[in-house]
Motif scaffolding. Structure first.
Motif: not given
Ligand code: UTP
Length: 301
Positions: A9-17, A26-29, A102-104, A106-113, A129-132
């Motif tokens: 479960i990747p949960a390291a994104g910035l959640g900018t939205r 984390a937006k997943e919380m 830890r994903q140090s 946030p370089l992208g979903l592929g990098h998280a995986v 993914l927690g978005d859905d």
């Molecule tokens: P999203 O693009 O929906 O998440 O990535 P985000 O980047 O956190 O959100 P915005 O666009 O800035 O609002 C899909 C999933 O991949 C994870 C996010 O946590 C989310 O669950 N993710 C994304 C990572 O774990 N690492 C990353 O570098 C990017």
């Protein structure tokens, strides 16, 4: 054949939205009524028969870890006060086989995986993914696992989305439908422009992957948004082994942006035993007010 036992479960994104809410969390919380979205995902994994879950976290690691750990002080307090239903709620997520990495950056979903490479080893696994949030008689993750048992191939969940929304998603170029709702895929494209999209079948946050994806991810260059995209790696995987798309026919709640999150909160609220009646009344009252406002506006025009 190897059994599918592990989920990422990747949960390291910035959640900018969701800023500023996600500045320190984390937006997943973020909760849908009273449950963090990540708990829905963990529950789906458990219902699907997944045995081990790795959560990839970023800076806001602690609240996620704490959420799935026991809180003895709270549990004692609830026990002493006889609040057994609340005690049940706070303990139902403990005792699972959860791991964290830890994903140090946030370089992208592929990098998280990719951070899950040694956790996964040489086994097929799922990414959730927690978005859905998904609802169906059989959990979507289980549907992918069932497909794997007959195909032994990677399978990505997809769903039709409105044409104007394709640039928000990874989109597939579908090939032949080999059995009901199971498609060959010609290629995968991340966030195509509306006019370039090969279809409106979008990747919806559940993936079953074979471990060969890791070697590809290790060499994956940044793609759309300058991020290391899982979709690009899957497209490469599809050139050396078959990757299927499984069309989901259940209900998907998109909680990845503000409007989807609000909509889901209302829909779940209308099913929540404690608040459904009050919420329904509030919506009816608001609807009346909104209709009156609209009528006045039209009369002025
Ligand atoms: P999203 O693009 O929906 O998440 O990535 P985000 O980047 O956190 O959100 P915005 O666009 O800035 O609002 C899909 C999933 O991949 C994870 C996010 O946590 C989310 O669950 N993710 C994304 C990572 O774990 N690492 C990353 O570098 C990017």
């Amino acid at each position: 054949m190897q059994k599918v036992r592990k989920a990422i479960i990747p949960a390291a994104g910035l959640g900018t939205r969701f800023l500023p809410a996600t500045k320190a969390m984390a937006k997943e919380m973020l909760p849908i009524v009273d449950k963090p979205t990540i708990q829905f995902i963990v529950e789906e994994a458990r219902a699907a028969g997944i045995e081990d879950i790795l959560i990839v976290t970023g800076k806001a690691k602690r609240p996620i870890e704490d959420h799935f750990d026991s809180n003895l002080e709270l549990e004692m307090n609830l026990k002493e006060k006889g609040k057994t239903d609340l005690l049940q709620l706070v303990t139902e997520t403990t005792g699972l086989n959860l791991h964290f990495i830890r994903q140090s950056h946030p370089l992208g979903l592929g990098h998280a995986v990719l951070q899950a490479k040694s956790f996964v080893g040489n086994e097929p696994f799922v990414v959730m993914l927690g978005d859905d949030l998904m609802e169906d008689k059989v959990p979507l993750t289980r549907q992918l696992m069932d497909n794997y048992e007959s195909t032994h191939a990677s399978t990505i969940a997809v769903m039709d989305v409105p044409q104007e929304d394709v640039s928000k998603y990874g989109i597939i170029n579908p090939g032949q439908e080999v059995e009901k709702n199971l498609f060959n895929v010609i290629n995968f494209v991340e966030k195509p422009a509306v006019e370039d999209a090969p279809s409106n079948m979008a990747i919806i946050g559940r993936y079953l992957l074979t471990p060969e994806i890791f070697n590809i991810l290790e060499n994956q260059h940044p793609g759309a948004g300058n991020e290391i995209q899982l979709t690009d790696a899957i497209d490469t995987l599809n050139k050396t082994q078959r990757v299927f798309a499984h069309k989901f026919t259940g209900t998907r709640y998109d909680v990845g942006d503000k409007f989807g999150f609000m909509k889901t909160s209302i829909e779940y609220g209308l099913k929540h035993p404690q608040i459904k009646d009050d919420l329904k009344q509030l919506i009816l009252d608001l609807s009346d007010d909104l209709r009156k406002d609209e009528k006045k506006k039209k009369e002025k025009e």
